[in-house]
Write a protein that holds these residues in place. Structure first.
Motif, PDB file in Angstrom:
ATOM      1  N   GLN A   6       0.827  -1.212   0.000  1.00 59.27           N
ATOM      2  CA  GLN A   6       0.000   0.000   0.000  1.00 59.27           C
ATOM      3  C   GLN A   6       0.860   1.260   0.000  1.00 59.27           C
ATOM      4  O   GLN A   6       1.850   1.355   0.728  1.00 59.27           O
ATOM      5  N   TYR A  63     -12.019   2.894  -8.872  1.00 60.15           N
ATOM      6  CA  TYR A  63     -11.688   1.954  -7.803  1.00 60.15           C
ATOM      7  C   TYR A  63     -12.942   1.460  -7.078  1.00 60.15           C
ATOM      8  O   TYR A  63     -13.822   2.243  -6.723  1.00 60.15           O
ATOM      9  N   PHE A 121       3.593   0.933 -11.975  1.00 61.01           N
ATOM     10  CA  PHE A 121       2.148   0.753 -11.978  1.00 61.01           C
ATOM     11  C   PHE A 121       1.657  -0.034 -13.191  1.00 61.01           C
ATOM     12  O   PHE A 121       2.036   0.255 -14.330  1.00 61.01           O
ATOM     13  N   ASN A 166      -8.510   7.423  -9.678  1.00 65.51           N
ATOM     14  CA  ASN A 166      -9.403   6.271  -9.682  1.00 65.51           C
ATOM     15  C   ASN A 166      -8.979   5.242 -10.724  1.00 65.51           C
ATOM     16  O   ASN A 166      -8.982   4.035 -10.461  1.00 65.51           O
ATOM     17  N   PHE A 169      -5.763   3.425  -9.468  1.00 63.18           N
ATOM     18  CA  PHE A 169      -5.959   2.439  -8.407  1.00 63.18           C
ATOM     19  C   PHE A 169      -6.926   1.334  -8.817  1.00 63.18           C
ATOM     20  O   PHE A 169      -6.956   0.287  -8.180  1.00 63.18           O
ATOM     21  N   ASN A 222      -4.419  -0.969  -9.902  1.00 61.61           N
ATOM     22  CA  ASN A 222      -3.473  -1.317  -8.836  1.00 61.61           C
ATOM     23  C   ASN A 222      -4.176  -1.293  -7.479  1.00 61.61           C
ATOM     24  O   ASN A 222      -3.755  -0.567  -6.560  1.00 61.61           O
ATOM     25  N   PRO A 223      -5.242  -2.075  -7.323  1.00 64.13           N
ATOM     26  CA  PRO A 223      -6.035  -1.989  -6.090  1.00 64.13           C
ATOM     27  C   PRO A 223      -5.269  -2.390  -4.838  1.00 64.13           C
ATOM     28  O   PRO A 223      -5.600  -1.939  -3.735  1.00 64.13           O
ATOM     29  N   SER A 227      -2.578  -1.398  -3.972  1.00 65.50           N
ATOM     30  CA  SER A 227      -1.750  -0.275  -3.528  1.00 65.50           C
ATOM     31  C   SER A 227      -2.508   0.730  -2.660  1.00 65.50           C
ATOM     32  O   SER A 227      -1.902   1.677  -2.148  1.00 65.50           O
ATOM     33  N   LEU A 228      -3.802   0.537  -2.487  1.00 63.68           N
ATOM     34  CA  LEU A 228      -4.618   1.528  -1.775  1.00 63.68           C
ATOM     35  C   LEU A 228      -5.110   1.002  -0.436  1.00 63.68           C
ATOM     36  O   LEU A 228      -5.622  -0.110  -0.340  1.00 63.68           O
TER      37      LEU A 228
END
Length: 367
Positions: free
Chosen positions: A167, A192, A214, A249, A252, A255-256, A258-259
């Motif tokens: 994250q 996202y 990314f 949005n 991410f 790259n979900p 990472s959040l």
């Protein structure tokens, strides 16, 4: 929380019993454990101010100063004509050695500066370039000018310690209720999660952001932060409505992992109450960070939000917070009960009450 010695508080503004409990205990335990292991860590807060945003930005900074515990460094990106006004005002603040600030000009990549500056609101996309500009800053909390802190910045800063190894940033959902969500009903681009994310409050581990490659839908090759922004804009500029927030949005979405997503009371907006209360966390614990988007601090459409803004704007450092801020604010909020947000006005002062109590308890203990 509930066992904190508060013999000097009168019953008028004691916390309701539902504010504290085991969740509050463990949250406080984590927060103070984090502060104990990072005692001198300076918190970095960034804001971008253009146009008629001077007063609003100063009010936000005031709210950050009132409750925060550790040292703060403000990174203020503003149009050149605002710099002298910021300096004159901030130099008069009673920092007590705990607050520093740096003023920066608005800057975008030379070859595309005009395009970035006019994206959505003037200068808003500056936030996308903070990891590239503030190269020596490890972590940063970015907030919009229309943010008000109702509890210490330390508390949201401590989320950095909760990030897992993948994250790099933390934001709140754009909506809690999909039936009124904008992204899931109208977006013409990836976003996202179920309802998208709101970038008005964005906590960033900028060292990780600068290092990450990314995934994206433009090339099989992963791109770094500085490489991905312009290609994203070129691909989606005809499909995005909310500018840089839409680009985040999209990023991410791909790259979900990472959040880190924090609850809605850390970014409470009019949408959380104008259609009926739909931020359950705020109902239970109060609002932690108030976000007065859509200009609600400056018109009569949402008097509940405006009342909080006016109370903090007019508070004089050093005055008694109970009699000069909290009690007058509650009286003003009671006048807004004819509105949907006013019907739940107690969520606007629940955390504020606790923050004031905690502040005085710290001062009493430090004597």
């Amino acid at each position: 929380c509930k066992n904190l010695s508060v013999s000097f508080w009168n019953s008028y503004w004691m916390l309701p019993s539902d504010v504290c409990g085991m969740n509050c205990f463990w949250e406080a335990a984590f927060r103070y454990d984090y502060m104990k292991t990072h005692p001198s860590e300076k918190m970095h807060l960034a804001v971008v101010a253009c146009g008629e945003r001077l007063e609003e930005t100063v009010t936000m900074l005031r709210s950050a100063i009132i409750f925060s515990i550790r040292p703060l460094h403000f990174h203020i990106f503003a149009e050149d004509q605002l710099h002298e006004s910021f300096k004159n005002i901030l130099d008069e603040f009673p920092y007590e050695g705990k607050v520093n600030y740096t003023l920066y000009p608005i800057t975008f990549p030379t070859e595309s500066a005009a395009e970035w500056k006019k994206l959505f609101k003037p200068c808003a996309s500056q936030r996308l370039f903070l990891p590239l500009i503030l190269k020596n800053v490890d972590s940063l909390l970015y907030v919009d000018t229309d943010i008000l802190f109702l509890r210490p910045v330390d508390d949201i800063w401590s989320f950095l310690g909760k990030f897992n190894s993948t994250q790099i940033a933390a934001m709140a959902p754009e909506h809690e209720e999909p039936r009124i969500g904008w992204y899931n009903r109208f977006a013409r681009h990836p976003y996202y999660g179920v309802t998208g994310i709101n970038s008005g409050v964005m906590l960033m581990n900028m060292t990780r952001i600068r290092r990450k490659y990314f995934k994206n839908d433009m090339t099989p090759v992963r791109l770094q932060w500085g490489e991905i922004l312009m290609p994203l804009l070129k691909k989606y500029k005809l499909n995005i409505t909310w500018g840089d927030q839409d680009l985040l949005n999209i990023m991410f979405f791909h790259n979900p992992e990472s959040l880190y997503v924090f609850p809605c009371q850390w970014n409470y907006r009019p949408d959380h109450c104008i259609y009926g209360s739909n931020c359950k966390a705020a109902e239970e614990e109060g609002i932690f960070i108030l976000h007065g988007n859509r200009g609600v601090y400056h018109d009569d459409k949402q008097p509940t939000f405006r009342a909080v803004y006016e109370a903090i704007k007019n508070y004089s450092f050093g005055d008694d917070l109970v009699h000069s801020l909290l009690q007058p604010l509650e009286l003003e909020l009671q006048k807004t009960m004819h509105t949907y947000c006013g019907r739940v006005y107690k969520v606007f002062i629940k955390q504020l009450t606790k923050s004031i109590r905690d502040l005085y308890a710290r001062r009493s203990k430090g004597r």
